[in-house]
Design a protein around this motif. Structure first.
Motif, PDB file in Angstrom:
ATOM      1  N   GLY A 215      71.870  54.746 -65.343  1.00 24.63           N
ATOM      2  CA  GLY A 215      71.716  54.572 -63.909  1.00 24.63           C
ATOM      3  C   GLY A 215      70.237  54.572 -63.553  1.00 24.63           C
ATOM      4  O   GLY A 215      69.387  54.901 -64.373  1.00 24.63           O
ATOM      5  N   ASP A 216      69.931  54.200 -62.344  1.00 28.03           N
ATOM      6  CA  ASP A 216      68.536  54.062 -61.921  1.00 28.03           C
ATOM      7  C   ASP A 216      67.771  55.377 -61.987  1.00 28.03           C
ATOM      8  O   ASP A 216      66.584  55.398 -62.274  1.00 28.03           O
ATOM      9  N   LYS A 217      68.432  56.479 -61.731  1.00 21.05           N
ATOM     10  CA  LYS A 217      67.763  57.774 -61.667  1.00 21.05           C
ATOM     11  C   LYS A 217      67.093  58.144 -62.991  1.00 21.05           C
ATOM     12  O   LYS A 217      65.989  58.664 -63.022  1.00 21.05           O
ATOM     13  N   LEU A 218      67.766  57.876 -64.100  1.00 19.15           N
ATOM     14  CA  LEU A 218      67.246  58.301 -65.398  1.00 19.15           C
ATOM     15  C   LEU A 218      66.507  57.207 -66.154  1.00 19.15           C
ATOM     16  O   LEU A 218      65.785  57.506 -67.098  1.00 19.15           O
ATOM     17  N   LYS A 219      66.671  55.950 -65.770  1.00 20.00           N
ATOM     18  CA  LYS A 219      66.027  54.868 -66.518  1.00 20.00           C
ATOM     19  C   LYS A 219      64.514  55.035 -66.587  1.00 20.00           C
ATOM     20  O   LYS A 219      63.903  54.752 -67.605  1.00 20.00           O
ATOM     21  N   ASP A 220      63.905  55.528 -65.515  1.00 22.86           N
ATOM     22  CA  ASP A 220      62.456  55.708 -65.532  1.00 22.86           C
ATOM     23  C   ASP A 220      62.039  56.903 -66.393  1.00 22.86           C
ATOM     24  O   ASP A 220      60.860  57.089 -66.673  1.00 22.86           O
ATOM     25  N   GLN A 221      63.001  57.685 -66.841  1.00 20.12           N
ATOM     26  CA  GLN A 221      62.721  58.827 -67.709  1.00 20.12           C
ATOM     27  C   GLN A 221      63.120  58.565 -69.162  1.00 20.12           C
ATOM     28  O   GLN A 221      63.155  59.482 -69.980  1.00 20.12           O
ATOM     29  N   ALA A 222      63.399  57.328 -69.500  1.00 21.17           N
ATOM     30  CA  ALA A 222      63.906  56.994 -70.836  1.00 21.17           C
ATOM     31  C   ALA A 222      62.961  57.436 -71.944  1.00 21.17           C
ATOM     32  O   ALA A 222      63.402  57.982 -72.962  1.00 21.17           O
ATOM     33  N   ASP A 223      61.664  57.231 -71.781  1.00 19.10           N
ATOM     34  CA  ASP A 223      60.706  57.636 -72.814  1.00 19.10           C
ATOM     35  C   ASP A 223      60.721  59.150 -73.011  1.00 19.10           C
ATOM     36  O   ASP A 223      60.689  59.644 -74.139  1.00 19.10           O
ATOM     37  N   LYS A 224      60.772  59.879 -71.918  1.00 19.16           N
ATOM     38  CA  LYS A 224      60.827  61.348 -71.987  1.00 19.16           C
ATOM     39  C   LYS A 224      62.114  61.806 -72.690  1.00 19.16           C
ATOM     40  O   LYS A 224      62.090  62.706 -73.526  1.00 19.16           O
ATOM     41  N   MET A 225      63.225  61.173 -72.368  1.00 20.05           N
ATOM     42  CA  MET A 225      64.503  61.517 -72.988  1.00 20.05           C
ATOM     43  C   MET A 225      64.471  61.227 -74.495  1.00 20.05           C
ATOM     44  O   MET A 225      64.919  62.031 -75.298  1.00 20.05           O
ATOM     45  N   HIS A 226      63.934  60.080 -74.848  1.00 19.08           N
ATOM     46  CA  HIS A 226      63.840  59.710 -76.258  1.00 19.08           C
ATOM     47  C   HIS A 226      62.962  60.703 -77.006  1.00 19.08           C
ATOM     48  O   HIS A 226      63.310  61.156 -78.104  1.00 19.08           O
ATOM     49  N   ASP A 227      61.832  61.076 -76.437  1.00 21.73           N
ATOM     50  CA  ASP A 227      60.926  62.029 -77.067  1.00 21.73           C
ATOM     51  C   ASP A 227      61.598  63.388 -77.286  1.00 21.73           C
ATOM     52  O   ASP A 227      61.329  64.073 -78.272  1.00 21.73           O
ATOM     53  N   ALA A 228      62.504  63.759 -76.396  1.00 23.92           N
ATOM     54  CA  ALA A 228      63.181  65.054 -76.490  1.00 23.92           C
ATOM     55  C   ALA A 228      64.135  65.137 -77.680  1.00 23.92           C
ATOM     56  O   ALA A 228      64.444  66.230 -78.152  1.00 23.92           O
ATOM     57  N   VAL A 229      64.583  63.992 -78.197  1.00 20.50           N
ATOM     58  CA  VAL A 229      65.591  64.019 -79.265  1.00 20.50           C
ATOM     59  C   VAL A 229      65.171  63.279 -80.534  1.00 20.50           C
ATOM     60  O   VAL A 229      65.937  63.215 -81.494  1.00 20.50           O
ATOM     61  N   ALA A 230      63.965  62.730 -80.557  1.00 18.35           N
ATOM     62  CA  ALA A 230      63.520  61.954 -81.721  1.00 18.35           C
ATOM     63  C   ALA A 230      62.999  62.886 -82.823  1.00 18.35           C
ATOM     64  O   ALA A 230      62.142  63.737 -82.578  1.00 18.35           O
ATOM     65  N   PHE A 231      63.515  62.710 -84.018  1.00 19.90           N
ATOM     66  CA  PHE A 231      63.089  63.507 -85.170  1.00 19.90           C
ATOM     67  C   PHE A 231      61.793  62.921 -85.717  1.00 19.90           C
ATOM     68  O   PHE A 231      61.633  61.713 -85.800  1.00 19.90           O
ATOM     69  N   ARG A 232      60.885  63.794 -86.124  1.00 23.51           N
ATOM     70  CA  ARG A 232      59.589  63.369 -86.640  1.00 23.51           C
ATOM     71  C   ARG A 232      59.482  63.655 -88.135  1.00 23.51           C
ATOM     72  O   ARG A 232      59.973  64.673 -88.624  1.00 23.51           O
ATOM     73  N   GLU A 233      58.842  62.742 -88.823  1.00 22.90           N
ATOM     74  CA  GLU A 233      58.697  62.856 -90.280  1.00 22.90           C
ATOM     75  C   GLU A 233      58.037  64.170 -90.694  1.00 22.90           C
ATOM     76  O   GLU A 233      58.397  64.759 -91.712  1.00 22.90           O
ATOM     77  N   GLU A 234      57.096  64.666 -89.896  1.00 22.42           N
ATOM     78  CA  GLU A 234      56.394  65.903 -90.274  1.00 22.42           C
ATOM     79  C   GLU A 234      57.299  67.131 -90.300  1.00 22.42           C
ATOM     80  O   GLU A 234      56.937  68.173 -90.824  1.00 22.42           O
ATOM     81  N   TRP A 235      58.493  67.016 -89.734  1.00 22.08           N
ATOM     82  CA  TRP A 235      59.425  68.150 -89.740  1.00 22.08           C
ATOM     83  C   TRP A 235      60.275  68.214 -91.009  1.00 22.08           C
ATOM     84  O   TRP A 235      60.968  69.207 -91.252  1.00 22.08           O
ATOM     85  N   ILE A 236      60.250  67.197 -91.820  1.00 22.00           N
ATOM     86  CA  ILE A 236      61.093  67.172 -93.022  1.00 22.00           C
ATOM     87  C   ILE A 236      60.890  68.407 -93.902  1.00 22.00           C
ATOM     88  O   ILE A 236      61.873  69.006 -94.346  1.00 22.00           O
ATOM     89  N   PRO A 237      59.658  68.848 -94.158  1.00 21.56           N
ATOM     90  CA  PRO A 237      59.491  70.048 -94.986  1.00 21.56           C
ATOM     91  C   PRO A 237      60.139  71.313 -94.422  1.00 21.56           C
ATOM     92  O   PRO A 237      60.459  72.243 -95.161  1.00 21.56           O
ATOM     93  N   GLN A 238      60.368  71.342 -93.113  1.00 21.68           N
ATOM     94  CA  GLN A 238      60.990  72.502 -92.490  1.00 21.68           C
ATOM     95  C   GLN A 238      62.501  72.544 -92.703  1.00 21.68           C
ATOM     96  O   GLN A 238      63.157  73.517 -92.365  1.00 21.68           O
ATOM     97  N   MET A 239      63.013  71.477 -93.233  1.00 25.78           N
ATOM     98  CA  MET A 239      64.457  71.398 -93.452  1.00 25.78           C
ATOM     99  C   MET A 239      64.759  72.029 -94.788  1.00 25.78           C
ATOM    100  O   MET A 239      65.671  72.460 -95.192  1.00 25.78           O
TER     101      MET A 239
END
Length: 128
Positions: A104-128
């Motif tokens: 919906g329109d309310k969250l579309k402008d926050q898509a980058d923020k939402m993606h950043d909140a759930v995107a896994f980063r390669e540097e975290w692999i050693p912590q697994m």
């Protein structure tokens, strides 16, 4: 689809149905495959589910209530950075895409923020 997921989880756990600790990350609100985990994970005797999503994309309350009624331990995290600081992290992860078309329109402008909140980063692999 749900049987395939549970089969994969069982295979990863060496066919041991005693317990599972899984992190579900992404658009938990709109993902039917995540909602179906409330039923599918019942094949395990002890279930811990870590939900990783911003508040706007968290699991619907009725699905969360179903998981808790079934005796699942459910832990909720607003973003993956916070989760990665936890001492007790899941060995199994299940990611779901952000369903931008359903925002919906309310969250579309926050898509980058939402993606950043759930995107896994390669540097975290050693912590697994």
């Amino acid at each position: 689809h749900e049987f395939f997921d549970e089969f994969s989880f069982l295979e990863q756990l060496g066919w041991n149905r005693c317990q599972i600790h899984i992190a579900l990350a992404g658009d938990l609100f709109h993902s039917r495959t995540v909602h179906s985990k409330a039923d599918g994970l019942q094949v395990f005797q002890q279930v811990t589910v870590d939900l990783i999503a911003p508040a706007e994309l968290q699991l619907p309350s009725h699905v969360l209530a179903q998981m808790r009624r079934q005796g699942f331990e459910v832990r909720i995290f607003d973003d993956i950075r916070t989760y990665m600081k936890e001492a007790r992290k899941a060995k199994l992860w299940y990611f779901t895409n952000l369903h931008l078309d359903r925002f919906g329109d309310k969250l579309k402008d926050q898509a980058d923020k939402m993606h950043d909140a759930v995107a896994f980063r390669e540097e975290w692999i050693p912590q697994m």
